[in-house]
Design a protein around this motif. Structure first.
Motif, PDB file in Angstrom:
ATOM      1  N   SER A 118       0.360 -22.429  69.456  1.00 32.18           N
ATOM      2  CA  SER A 118       0.311 -21.730  68.165  1.00 32.18           C
ATOM      3  C   SER A 118       1.576 -20.924  67.910  1.00 32.18           C
ATOM      4  O   SER A 118       1.921 -20.646  66.760  1.00 32.18           O
ATOM      5  CB  SER A 118      -0.918 -20.813  68.092  1.00 32.18           C
ATOM      6  OG  SER A 118      -0.753 -19.678  68.912  1.00 32.18           O
ATOM      7  N   LEU A 119       2.276 -20.555  68.982  1.00 34.28           N
ATOM      8  CA  LEU A 119       3.551 -19.846  68.845  1.00 34.28           C
ATOM      9  C   LEU A 119       4.734 -20.808  68.752  1.00 34.28           C
ATOM     10  O   LEU A 119       5.868 -20.379  68.550  1.00 34.28           O
ATOM     11  CB  LEU A 119       3.767 -18.901  70.034  1.00 34.28           C
ATOM     12  CG  LEU A 119       2.793 -17.735  70.169  1.00 34.28           C
ATOM     13  CD1 LEU A 119       3.040 -16.997  71.479  1.00 34.28           C
ATOM     14  CD2 LEU A 119       2.927 -16.785  68.991  1.00 34.28           C
ATOM     15  N   GLY A 120       4.478 -22.101  68.920  1.00 36.10           N
ATOM     16  CA  GLY A 120       5.542 -23.098  68.876  1.00 36.10           C
ATOM     17  C   GLY A 120       6.367 -23.152  70.144  1.00 36.10           C
ATOM     18  O   GLY A 120       7.452 -23.738  70.160  1.00 36.10           O
ATOM     19  N   LEU A 121       5.860 -22.573  71.221  1.00 37.79           N
ATOM     20  CA  LEU A 121       6.630 -22.524  72.468  1.00 37.79           C
ATOM     21  C   LEU A 121       6.629 -23.847  73.222  1.00 37.79           C
ATOM     22  O   LEU A 121       7.596 -24.154  73.925  1.00 37.79           O
ATOM     23  CB  LEU A 121       6.090 -21.419  73.378  1.00 37.79           C
ATOM     24  CG  LEU A 121       6.236 -19.992  72.870  1.00 37.79           C
ATOM     25  CD1 LEU A 121       5.557 -19.013  73.810  1.00 37.79           C
ATOM     26  CD2 LEU A 121       7.705 -19.629  72.689  1.00 37.79           C
ATOM     27  N   THR A 122       5.586 -24.622  73.090  1.00 34.54           N
ATOM     28  CA  THR A 122       5.500 -25.864  73.867  1.00 34.54           C
ATOM     29  C   THR A 122       6.473 -26.925  73.372  1.00 34.54           C
ATOM     30  O   THR A 122       6.790 -27.854  74.107  1.00 34.54           O
ATOM     31  CB  THR A 122       4.063 -26.426  73.853  1.00 34.54           C
ATOM     32  OG1 THR A 122       3.627 -26.571  72.504  1.00 34.54           O
ATOM     33  CG2 THR A 122       3.105 -25.519  74.602  1.00 34.54           C
ATOM     34  N   GLU A 123       6.953 -26.784  72.134  1.00 36.31           N
ATOM     35  CA  GLU A 123       7.902 -27.765  71.604  1.00 36.31           C
ATOM     36  C   GLU A 123       9.362 -27.403  71.884  1.00 36.31           C
ATOM     37  O   GLU A 123      10.243 -28.223  71.699  1.00 36.31           O
ATOM     38  CB  GLU A 123       7.722 -27.908  70.086  1.00 36.31           C
ATOM     39  CG  GLU A 123       6.428 -28.583  69.687  1.00 36.31           C
ATOM     40  CD  GLU A 123       5.538 -27.643  68.891  1.00 36.31           C
ATOM     41  OE1 GLU A 123       6.069 -26.760  68.204  1.00 36.31           O
ATOM     42  OE2 GLU A 123       4.317 -27.789  68.971  1.00 36.31           O
ATOM     43  N   ARG A 124       9.591 -26.172  72.320  1.00 35.17           N
ATOM     44  CA  ARG A 124      10.970 -25.741  72.552  1.00 35.17           C
ATOM     45  C   ARG A 124      11.477 -26.220  73.902  1.00 35.17           C
ATOM     46  O   ARG A 124      10.755 -26.213  74.901  1.00 35.17           O
ATOM     47  CB  ARG A 124      11.050 -24.208  72.484  1.00 35.17           C
ATOM     48  CG  ARG A 124      10.929 -23.714  71.082  1.00 35.17           C
ATOM     49  CD  ARG A 124      11.130 -22.246  70.893  1.00 35.17           C
ATOM     50  NE  ARG A 124      11.700 -21.498  71.984  1.00 35.17           N
ATOM     51  CZ  ARG A 124      11.478 -20.205  72.172  1.00 35.17           C
ATOM     52  NH1 ARG A 124      10.686 -19.533  71.347  1.00 35.17           N
ATOM     53  NH2 ARG A 124      12.033 -19.571  73.171  1.00 35.17           N
ATOM     54  N   ASN A 125      12.746 -26.628  73.936  1.00 37.63           N
ATOM     55  CA  ASN A 125      13.356 -27.120  75.170  1.00 37.63           C
ATOM     56  C   ASN A 125      13.696 -26.009  76.154  1.00 37.63           C
ATOM     57  O   ASN A 125      13.804 -26.264  77.352  1.00 37.63           O
ATOM     58  CB  ASN A 125      14.627 -27.921  74.852  1.00 37.63           C
ATOM     59  CG  ASN A 125      14.304 -29.219  74.148  1.00 37.63           C
ATOM     60  OD1 ASN A 125      13.242 -29.789  74.346  1.00 37.63           O
ATOM     61  ND2 ASN A 125      15.215 -29.674  73.304  1.00 37.63           N
ATOM     62  N   ASP A 126      13.880 -24.776  75.664  1.00 35.83           N
ATOM     63  CA  ASP A 126      14.259 -23.680  76.550  1.00 35.83           C
ATOM     64  C   ASP A 126      13.067 -23.032  77.250  1.00 35.83           C
ATOM     65  O   ASP A 126      13.247 -22.155  78.085  1.00 35.83           O
ATOM     66  CB  ASP A 126      15.038 -22.614  75.770  1.00 35.83           C
ATOM     67  CG  ASP A 126      14.204 -21.957  74.686  1.00 35.83           C
ATOM     68  OD1 ASP A 126      13.375 -22.651  74.076  1.00 35.83           O
ATOM     69  OD2 ASP A 126      14.391 -20.749  74.443  1.00 35.83           O
ATOM     70  N   VAL A 127      11.863 -23.480  76.956  1.00 41.36           N
ATOM     71  CA  VAL A 127      10.660 -22.923  77.569  1.00 41.36           C
ATOM     72  C   VAL A 127      10.280 -23.778  78.777  1.00 41.36           C
ATOM     73  O   VAL A 127      10.104 -24.992  78.649  1.00 41.36           O
ATOM     74  CB  VAL A 127       9.494 -22.880  76.551  1.00 41.36           C
ATOM     75  CG1 VAL A 127       8.210 -22.435  77.223  1.00 41.36           C
ATOM     76  CG2 VAL A 127       9.845 -21.964  75.395  1.00 41.36           C
ATOM     77  N   PRO A 128      10.161 -23.154  79.967  1.00 35.97           N
ATOM     78  CA  PRO A 128       9.775 -23.921  81.161  1.00 35.97           C
ATOM     79  C   PRO A 128       8.422 -24.599  80.961  1.00 35.97           C
ATOM     80  O   PRO A 128       7.507 -24.031  80.381  1.00 35.97           O
ATOM     81  CB  PRO A 128       9.685 -22.860  82.254  1.00 35.97           C
ATOM     82  CG  PRO A 128      10.463 -21.701  81.746  1.00 35.97           C
ATOM     83  CD  PRO A 128      10.373 -21.745  80.256  1.00 35.97           C
ATOM     84  N   LYS A 129       8.310 -25.812  81.444  1.00 40.82           N
ATOM     85  CA  LYS A 129       7.073 -26.579  81.272  1.00 40.82           C
ATOM     86  C   LYS A 129       6.058 -26.307  82.388  1.00 40.82           C
ATOM     87  O   LYS A 129       4.902 -26.680  82.277  1.00 40.82           O
ATOM     88  CB  LYS A 129       7.380 -28.087  81.231  1.00 40.82           C
ATOM     89  CG  LYS A 129       8.366 -28.484  80.150  1.00 40.82           C
ATOM     90  CD  LYS A 129       7.897 -28.093  78.760  1.00 40.82           C
ATOM     91  CE  LYS A 129       8.920 -28.489  77.715  1.00 40.82           C
ATOM     92  NZ  LYS A 129       8.885 -27.667  76.537  1.00 40.82           N
TER      93      LYS A 129
END
Length: 126
Positions: A35-46
């Motif tokens: 919901s914060l759009g974090l899962t689509e960002r490349n800079d966020v650790p998976k």
């Protein structure tokens, strides 16, 4: 004589239930990050679900206040406001504790300018 008839069985059931609770909390974390759009960002650790606790760095108090409810609704997350951050970031809380331990407030403020989401602001001269 113990009041609990079969303590091993009770502990086993607790362990099973705790595992299910942790799985549901992981689903809450993923839904929140989506919901914060974090899962689509490349800079966020998976691999953030492997962390014991997750530190969510927000850029201002307005965002912090807006997300405050989720701190209580979701286990394993904490928030930090970093006015030098340009967007929301996530970190392993262990990294924050090791970096900020034994530091003064001034040292922490200086550290936040370039770490934990901080971006040094460059003042353009006209």
């Amino acid at each position: 004589m113990s009041a609990i008839i079969n303590e091993n069985r009770l502990q086993s059931k607790f362990k099973t239930l705790d595992h299910k609770i942790n799985e549901l909390n992981d689903q809450k974390i993923v839904a929140f990050f989506e919901s914060l759009g974090l899962t689509e960002r490349n800079d966020v650790p998976k691999d953030f679900l492997k962390w014991e606790n997750i530190l969510i760095v927000v850029p201002n108090r307005h965002v912090s206040h807006e997300l405050k409810y989720y701190k209580y609704a979701i286990s394993r997350i904490s928030f930090l406001t970093n006015p030098y951050a340009d967007q929301i970031h996530i970190f392993d809380l262990k990294d924050w504790k090791s970096a900020s331990g034994n530091k003064t407030q001034f040292q922490i403020r200086e550290m936040l300018k370039t770490n934990f989401g901080g971006v040094k602001k460059i003042i353009k001269e006209s």
